[in-house]
Design a protein around this motif. Structure first.
Motif, PDB file in Angstrom:
ATOM      1  N   SER A  54     -22.019   6.633 -34.054  1.00 55.07           N
ATOM      2  CA  SER A  54     -22.369   6.557 -32.695  1.00 55.07           C
ATOM      3  C   SER A  54     -20.976   5.917 -31.967  1.00 55.07           C
ATOM      4  O   SER A  54     -20.623   6.429 -30.926  1.00 55.07           O
ATOM      5  CB  SER A  54     -23.521   5.866 -32.002  1.00 55.07           C
ATOM      6  N   ASP A  55     -20.555   4.737 -32.532  1.00 53.07           N
ATOM      7  CA  ASP A  55     -19.340   4.164 -31.892  1.00 53.07           C
ATOM      8  C   ASP A  55     -18.460   3.671 -32.820  1.00 53.07           C
ATOM      9  O   ASP A  55     -17.489   3.106 -32.611  1.00 53.07           O
ATOM     10  CB  ASP A  55     -20.023   2.833 -31.187  1.00 53.07           C
ATOM     11  N   GLY A  56     -18.426   3.964 -34.172  1.00 52.92           N
ATOM     12  CA  GLY A  56     -17.458   3.690 -35.211  1.00 52.92           C
ATOM     13  C   GLY A  56     -17.486   2.258 -35.759  1.00 52.92           C
ATOM     14  O   GLY A  56     -16.576   1.725 -36.274  1.00 52.92           O
ATOM     15  N   THR A  57     -18.487   1.389 -35.396  1.00 54.83           N
ATOM     16  CA  THR A  57     -18.504   0.169 -35.668  1.00 54.83           C
ATOM     17  C   THR A  57     -18.823   0.214 -37.196  1.00 54.83           C
ATOM     18  O   THR A  57     -19.556   0.813 -37.787  1.00 54.83           O
ATOM     19  CB  THR A  57     -19.822  -0.847 -35.039  1.00 54.83           C
ATOM     20  N   THR A  58     -17.922  -0.706 -37.924  1.00 54.78           N
ATOM     21  CA  THR A  58     -17.951  -0.706 -39.259  1.00 54.78           C
ATOM     22  C   THR A  58     -18.377  -2.318 -39.801  1.00 54.78           C
ATOM     23  O   THR A  58     -18.299  -3.172 -39.064  1.00 54.78           O
ATOM     24  CB  THR A  58     -16.584  -0.624 -40.061  1.00 54.78           C
ATOM     25  N   SER A  59     -18.826  -2.571 -41.113  1.00 56.90           N
ATOM     26  CA  SER A  59     -18.950  -3.653 -41.730  1.00 56.90           C
ATOM     27  C   SER A  59     -18.595  -3.651 -43.379  1.00 56.90           C
ATOM     28  O   SER A  59     -19.062  -2.467 -43.556  1.00 56.90           O
ATOM     29  CB  SER A  59     -20.353  -4.144 -41.418  1.00 56.90           C
ATOM     30  N   ASP A  60     -18.034  -4.322 -43.929  1.00 62.46           N
ATOM     31  CA  ASP A  60     -17.841  -4.446 -44.920  1.00 62.46           C
ATOM     32  C   ASP A  60     -18.425  -5.813 -45.964  1.00 62.46           C
ATOM     33  O   ASP A  60     -18.222  -6.954 -45.053  1.00 62.46           O
ATOM     34  CB  ASP A  60     -16.118  -4.458 -45.313  1.00 62.46           C
ATOM     35  N   ALA A  61     -18.503  -5.707 -47.016  1.00 62.86           N
ATOM     36  CA  ALA A  61     -19.354  -6.872 -47.914  1.00 62.86           C
ATOM     37  C   ALA A  61     -17.984  -7.693 -48.339  1.00 62.86           C
ATOM     38  O   ALA A  61     -17.005  -7.050 -48.452  1.00 62.86           O
ATOM     39  CB  ALA A  61     -20.025  -6.216 -49.079  1.00 62.86           C
ATOM     40  N   ASN A  62     -18.038  -8.862 -48.301  1.00 67.12           N
ATOM     41  CA  ASN A  62     -17.043  -9.929 -48.692  1.00 67.12           C
ATOM     42  C   ASN A  62     -16.149  -9.497 -49.877  1.00 67.12           C
ATOM     43  O   ASN A  62     -14.975  -9.505 -49.741  1.00 67.12           O
ATOM     44  CB  ASN A  62     -17.755 -11.384 -48.909  1.00 67.12           C
ATOM     45  N   PRO A  63     -16.836  -9.024 -50.793  1.00 63.90           N
ATOM     46  CA  PRO A  63     -16.165  -8.743 -52.258  1.00 63.90           C
ATOM     47  C   PRO A  63     -14.759  -7.522 -52.059  1.00 63.90           C
ATOM     48  O   PRO A  63     -13.992  -7.361 -52.628  1.00 63.90           O
ATOM     49  CB  PRO A  63     -17.110  -8.267 -53.075  1.00 63.90           C
ATOM     50  N   VAL A  64     -15.176  -6.968 -51.167  1.00 65.44           N
ATOM     51  CA  VAL A  64     -14.374  -5.740 -50.831  1.00 65.44           C
ATOM     52  C   VAL A  64     -13.380  -5.635 -49.470  1.00 65.44           C
ATOM     53  O   VAL A  64     -12.537  -5.098 -49.176  1.00 65.44           O
ATOM     54  CB  VAL A  64     -14.939  -4.249 -50.647  1.00 65.44           C
ATOM     55  N   LYS A  65     -13.710  -6.881 -48.408  1.00 69.07           N
ATOM     56  CA  LYS A  65     -13.070  -6.924 -47.361  1.00 69.07           C
ATOM     57  C   LYS A  65     -11.395  -7.399 -47.668  1.00 69.07           C
ATOM     58  O   LYS A  65     -11.030  -7.933 -48.471  1.00 69.07           O
ATOM     59  CB  LYS A  65     -13.395  -8.102 -46.503  1.00 69.07           C
ATOM     60  N   GLY A  66     -10.730  -6.298 -46.684  1.00 71.68           N
ATOM     61  CA  GLY A  66      -9.237  -6.498 -46.898  1.00 71.68           C
ATOM     62  C   GLY A  66      -8.841  -5.230 -48.071  1.00 71.68           C
ATOM     63  O   GLY A  66      -7.581  -5.068 -47.903  1.00 71.68           O
ATOM     64  N   ARG A  67      -9.622  -4.850 -48.555  1.00 74.53           N
ATOM     65  CA  ARG A  67      -9.192  -3.780 -49.734  1.00 74.53           C
ATOM     66  C   ARG A  67      -9.937  -2.540 -49.568  1.00 74.53           C
ATOM     67  O   ARG A  67      -9.341  -1.281 -49.860  1.00 74.53           O
ATOM     68  CB  ARG A  67      -9.657  -4.328 -51.204  1.00 74.53           C
ATOM     69  N   PHE A  68     -11.178  -2.557 -49.038  1.00 71.69           N
ATOM     70  CA  PHE A  68     -11.741  -0.975 -48.760  1.00 71.69           C
ATOM     71  C   PHE A  68     -11.940  -0.947 -47.239  1.00 71.69           C
ATOM     72  O   PHE A  68     -11.939  -2.060 -46.455  1.00 71.69           O
ATOM     73  CB  PHE A  68     -13.335  -0.999 -49.253  1.00 71.69           C
ATOM     74  N   THR A  69     -11.700   0.309 -46.806  1.00 68.55           N
ATOM     75  CA  THR A  69     -11.642   0.771 -45.609  1.00 68.55           C
ATOM     76  C   THR A  69     -12.822   1.882 -45.404  1.00 68.55           C
ATOM     77  O   THR A  69     -12.351   3.061 -46.129  1.00 68.55           O
ATOM     78  CB  THR A  69     -10.425   1.151 -44.995  1.00 68.55           C
ATOM     79  N   ILE A  70     -13.571   1.797 -44.494  1.00 70.08           N
ATOM     80  CA  ILE A  70     -14.540   2.959 -44.220  1.00 70.08           C
ATOM     81  C   ILE A  70     -14.242   3.690 -43.187  1.00 70.08           C
ATOM     82  O   ILE A  70     -13.726   2.981 -42.053  1.00 70.08           O
ATOM     83  CB  ILE A  70     -16.142   2.653 -44.179  1.00 70.08           C
ATOM     84  N   SER A  71     -14.332   5.109 -43.070  1.00 68.33           N
ATOM     85  CA  SER A  71     -13.971   5.885 -41.818  1.00 68.33           C
ATOM     86  C   SER A  71     -14.777   7.052 -41.577  1.00 68.33           C
ATOM     87  O   SER A  71     -15.263   7.595 -42.751  1.00 68.33           O
ATOM     88  CB  SER A  71     -12.436   6.133 -41.790  1.00 68.33           C
ATOM     89  N   SER A  72     -14.997   7.778 -40.821  1.00 66.62           N
ATOM     90  CA  SER A  72     -15.538   9.055 -40.726  1.00 66.62           C
ATOM     91  C   SER A  72     -14.803  10.136 -39.841  1.00 66.62           C
ATOM     92  O   SER A  72     -14.140   9.654 -38.819  1.00 66.62           O
ATOM     93  CB  SER A  72     -16.987   8.833 -40.134  1.00 66.62           C
ATOM     94  N   ASP A  73     -15.233  11.371 -40.222  1.00 66.66           N
ATOM     95  CA  ASP A  73     -14.688  12.459 -39.600  1.00 66.66           C
ATOM     96  C   ASP A  73     -16.090  13.019 -39.007  1.00 66.66           C
ATOM     97  O   ASP A  73     -16.666  13.825 -39.643  1.00 66.66           O
ATOM     98  CB  ASP A  73     -13.858  13.350 -40.327  1.00 66.66           C
ATOM     99  N   ASN A  74     -16.370  12.883 -37.875  1.00 65.46           N
ATOM    100  CA  ASN A  74     -17.795  13.476 -37.242  1.00 65.46           C
ATOM    101  C   ASN A  74     -17.671  14.808 -37.098  1.00 65.46           C
ATOM    102  O   ASN A  74     -18.791  15.432 -37.446  1.00 65.46           O
ATOM    103  CB  ASN A  74     -18.090  12.705 -35.896  1.00 65.46           C
ATOM    104  N   ALA A  75     -16.479  15.523 -36.737  1.00 68.17           N
ATOM    105  CA  ALA A  75     -16.325  16.789 -36.802  1.00 68.17           C
ATOM    106  C   ALA A  75     -16.777  17.489 -38.164  1.00 68.17           C
ATOM    107  O   ALA A  75     -17.196  18.627 -37.997  1.00 68.17           O
ATOM    108  CB  ALA A  75     -15.000  17.330 -36.051  1.00 68.17           C
TER     109      ALA A  75
END
Length: 127
Positions: A54-75
């Motif tokens: 709904s608003d693109g808010t993301t959250s990452d677990a500590n082991p992957v912060k700074g290395r993994f990025t989540i994103s979405s293409d809602n269309a």
């Protein structure tokens, strides 16, 4: 019928990158939490990252912060997980999951809150 299908997994060398995709069908991304989880051999499933559609808010677990990025293409009803600087501890089967969020940020969701799961994609990282 709701379906989630992961793709993009495969063998990668330590230090390398992969981009996983989670294609959803049977529902639209409005007001959903989409999460990535992983399960390594002999270990319990753990949360990796999540995104609130709904608003693109993301959250990452500590082991992957700074290395993994989540994103979405809602269309395209697709969520991506860009994984950089992979190491052997990232070796696991990666799953995506979806849940109606009702406006609640995805970082409040736990594994048990997700009602829809994909079959998973394997990511072996060689050292």
């Amino acid at each position: 019928e709701v379906q989630l299908v992961e793709s993009g997994g495969g063998l990668v060398q330590a230090g390398g990158s992969l981009r996983l995709a989670c294609a959803a069908s049977g529902f639209t991304f409005d007001d959903y939490a989409i999460g990535w989880f992983r399960q390594a051999p002999g270990k319990e499933r753990e949360a990796v990252s999540c995104i609130s559609s709904s608003d693109g808010t993301t959250s990452d677990a500590n082991p992957v912060k700074g290395r993994f990025t989540i994103s979405s293409d809602n269309a395209k009803n697709t969520v991506f997980l860009q994984m950089n600087t992979l190491n052997s501890e990232d070796t696991a089967v990666y799953y995506c999951a979806a849940a109606r969020s009702h406006g609640i940020s995805c970082n409040w969701f736990r594994s048990r809150d997700y009602g829809y799961w994909g079959p998973g994609t394997q990511v072996p990282v060689s050292s």
